[in-house]
Design an enzyme around this catalytic site. Structure first.
Site, PDB file in Angstrom:
ATOM      1  N   THR A   1       7.017  48.607  35.778  1.00 49.73           N
ATOM      2  CA  THR A   1       5.730  49.029  36.320  1.00 49.73           C
ATOM      3  C   THR A   1       5.218  47.933  37.234  1.00 49.73           C
ATOM      4  OG1 THR A   1       4.459  48.066  34.505  1.00 49.73           O
ATOM      5  CG2 THR A   1       5.122  50.371  34.260  1.00 49.73           C
ATOM      6  N   CYS A   2       4.602  48.320  38.332  1.00 44.03           N
ATOM      7  CA  CYS A   2       3.985  47.349  39.224  1.00 44.03           C
ATOM      8  C   CYS A   2       2.817  46.708  38.479  1.00 44.03           C
ATOM      9  CB  CYS A   2       3.492  48.031  40.493  1.00 44.03           C
ATOM     10  SG  CYS A   2       2.523  46.950  41.568  1.00 44.03           S
ATOM     11  N   VAL A   3       2.858  45.406  38.331  1.00 38.34           N
ATOM     12  CA  VAL A   3       1.862  44.723  37.507  1.00 38.34           C
ATOM     13  C   VAL A   3       0.449  44.890  38.065  1.00 38.34           C
ATOM     14  CG1 VAL A   3       2.192  42.451  38.576  1.00 38.34           C
ATOM     15  CG2 VAL A   3       1.342  42.608  36.231  1.00 38.34           C
TER      16      VAL A   3
END
Length: 130
Positions: free
Chosen positions: A79-81
């Site tokens: 997941t894109c942080v």
């Protein structure tokens, strides 16, 4: 000929068909003998990584399906942080770093920067976005 794929998912786990279509595509390409290297969840797609989803017993559990696919076929789920933090999807590390009371990133998912997306775009034969 076997190809290496990466998938980018921008849609939430529930509310529209985007993520389910991505999952079905992922399952089909693995069944055809291709390699799925990584699924990168971006924008609302990060909601696929929530450990707090609880679909009704007669509904498809998409988060669990991603987890099973990843474990069975050695697929990275990232997941894109930045997008995740904005939407309340938090890893243990991010919870500690940001002094938050809890973490809720589902098992099997990891948080990564956009560098994780850039890396897989350079190494995969095909990148498909949903």
């Amino acid at each position: 000929m076997s190809l290496t794929y990466a998938i980018v998912v921008n849609g939430p786990a529930y509310g529209n068909q985007t993520s389910r279509s991505a999952y079905q595509f992922a399952s089909a390409l693995i069944a055809e003998g291709h390699v799925l290297q990584r699924v990168f969840f971006y924008q609302d797609g990060v909601l696929n990584g929530s450990a707090l989803t609880a679909p009704a017993s007669d509904e498809f559990d998409l988060v669990a399906a991603w987890q099973t696919l990843a474990k069975t076929h050695n697929v990275e789920l990232q997941t894109c942080v930045a997008a995740a933090l904005r939407r309340g999807i938090v890893s243990e590390q991010e919870a500690e770093q940001n002094q938050l009371p809890a973490a809720n990133l589902a098992d099997g998912f990891e948080q990564s920067g956009l560098g994780g997306l850039a890396e897989v775009m350079l190494t995969a034969d095909r990148v498909i976005q949903f």
